[in-house]
Scaffold this active site. Structure first.
Site, PDB file in Angstrom:
ATOM      1  N   MET A   1       0.835  -1.169   0.000  1.00 19.30           N
ATOM      2  CA  MET A   1       0.000   0.000   0.000  1.00 19.30           C
ATOM      3  C   MET A   1       0.889   1.244   0.000  1.00 19.30           C
ATOM      4  SD  MET A   1      -2.612   1.445   2.977  1.00 19.30           S
ATOM      5  CE  MET A   1      -2.831  -0.142   3.609  1.00 19.30           C
ATOM      6  N   PRO A   2       0.959   1.976  -1.096  1.00 20.00           N
ATOM      7  CA  PRO A   2       1.760   3.200  -1.130  1.00 20.00           C
ATOM      8  C   PRO A   2       1.184   4.268  -0.196  1.00 20.00           C
ATOM      9  CG  PRO A   2       1.244   2.464  -3.352  1.00 20.00           C
ATOM     10  CD  PRO A   2       0.418   1.643  -2.406  1.00 20.00           C
ATOM     11  N   PHE A   3       2.080   4.954   0.494  1.00 19.63           N
ATOM     12  CA  PHE A   3       1.710   6.074   1.346  1.00 19.63           C
ATOM     13  C   PHE A   3       2.541   7.260   0.899  1.00 19.63           C
ATOM     14  CE2 PHE A   3       2.052   8.852   4.977  1.00 19.63           C
ATOM     15  CZ  PHE A   3       0.765   8.883   5.474  1.00 19.63           C
ATOM     16  N   ARG A  40      -2.583   5.879  -0.449  1.00 20.13           N
ATOM     17  CA  ARG A  40      -2.886   6.894   0.559  1.00 20.13           C
ATOM     18  C   ARG A  40      -2.065   8.147   0.263  1.00 20.13           C
ATOM     19  NH1 ARG A  40      -5.900   3.104   0.988  1.00 20.13           N
ATOM     20  NH2 ARG A  40      -6.311   1.923   2.876  1.00 20.13           N
TER      21      ARG A  40
END
Length: 67
Positions: A1-3, A40
Protein backbone atom coordinates in the site's frame (compact mmCIF):
# COMPACT_ATOMS: atom_id res chain seq x y z
CA UNK A 1 0.00 0.00 0.00
CA UNK A 2 1.76 3.20 -1.13
CA UNK A 3 1.71 6.07 1.35
CA UNK A 4 2.57 9.46 -0.17
CA UNK A 5 3.34 12.22 2.35
CA UNK A 6 3.70 15.75 0.93
CA UNK A 7 4.62 18.91 2.81
CA UNK A 8 3.91 22.26 1.16
CA UNK A 9 3.76 25.87 2.25
CA UNK A 10 0.30 27.21 3.03
CA UNK A 11 -1.41 29.28 0.41
CA UNK A 12 -3.04 26.85 -2.02
CA UNK A 13 -6.76 26.63 -2.56
CA UNK A 14 -8.64 23.49 -1.55
CA UNK A 15 -9.12 22.80 -5.25
CA UNK A 16 -5.36 22.92 -5.87
CA UNK A 17 -4.68 20.56 -2.98
CA UNK A 18 -7.36 18.17 -4.20
CA UNK A 19 -5.86 18.26 -7.71
CA UNK A 20 -2.43 17.47 -6.24
CA UNK A 21 -3.83 14.50 -4.34
CA UNK A 22 -5.52 13.23 -7.49
CA UNK A 23 -2.39 13.57 -9.64
CA UNK A 24 -0.18 11.87 -7.03
CA UNK A 25 -2.64 8.98 -6.78
CA UNK A 26 -2.72 8.59 -10.55
CA UNK A 27 1.09 8.79 -10.77
CA UNK A 28 1.56 6.04 -8.18
CA UNK A 29 -1.01 3.90 -9.96
CA UNK A 30 0.73 4.35 -13.33
CA UNK A 31 4.27 3.98 -12.01
CA UNK A 32 3.93 0.87 -9.88
CA UNK A 33 0.51 -0.49 -10.70
CA UNK A 34 -0.85 -0.02 -7.19
CA UNK A 35 -4.62 -0.34 -7.00
CA UNK A 36 -6.12 3.13 -6.53
CA UNK A 37 -8.10 2.14 -3.38
CA UNK A 38 -4.79 1.13 -1.75
CA UNK A 39 -3.00 4.44 -2.34
CA UNK A 40 -2.89 6.89 0.56
CA UNK A 41 -2.00 10.58 0.17
CA UNK A 42 -1.47 13.06 3.01
CA UNK A 43 -0.85 16.75 2.35
CA UNK A 44 0.58 18.78 5.20
CA UNK A 45 0.54 22.55 5.02
CA UNK A 46 3.17 24.55 6.87
CA UNK A 47 2.91 28.28 7.58
CA UNK A 48 5.35 30.27 5.46
CA UNK A 49 6.90 31.60 8.68
CA UNK A 50 7.82 28.05 9.70
CA UNK A 51 9.75 27.02 6.56
CA UNK A 52 13.23 28.31 5.82
CA UNK A 53 15.95 27.69 3.28
CA UNK A 54 19.32 29.30 3.74
CA UNK A 55 18.07 30.82 7.01
CA UNK A 56 15.39 32.83 5.17
CA UNK A 57 11.74 31.92 5.67
CA UNK A 58 9.35 31.77 2.76
CA UNK A 59 7.47 34.70 4.31
CA UNK A 60 10.66 36.76 4.50
CA UNK A 61 11.53 35.89 0.89
CA UNK A 62 8.02 36.84 -0.28
CA UNK A 63 8.19 40.14 1.61
CA UNK A 64 11.56 40.97 0.07
CA UNK A 65 10.24 40.18 -3.43
CA UNK A 66 7.23 42.46 -2.88
CA UNK A 67 9.36 45.38 -1.72
Amino acid sequence: MPFIDVTIAQGRTPEQIRALMHELTEAAHRAIGAPIPNIRVVVREVPTTHWAAGDVTIAERQAAESA
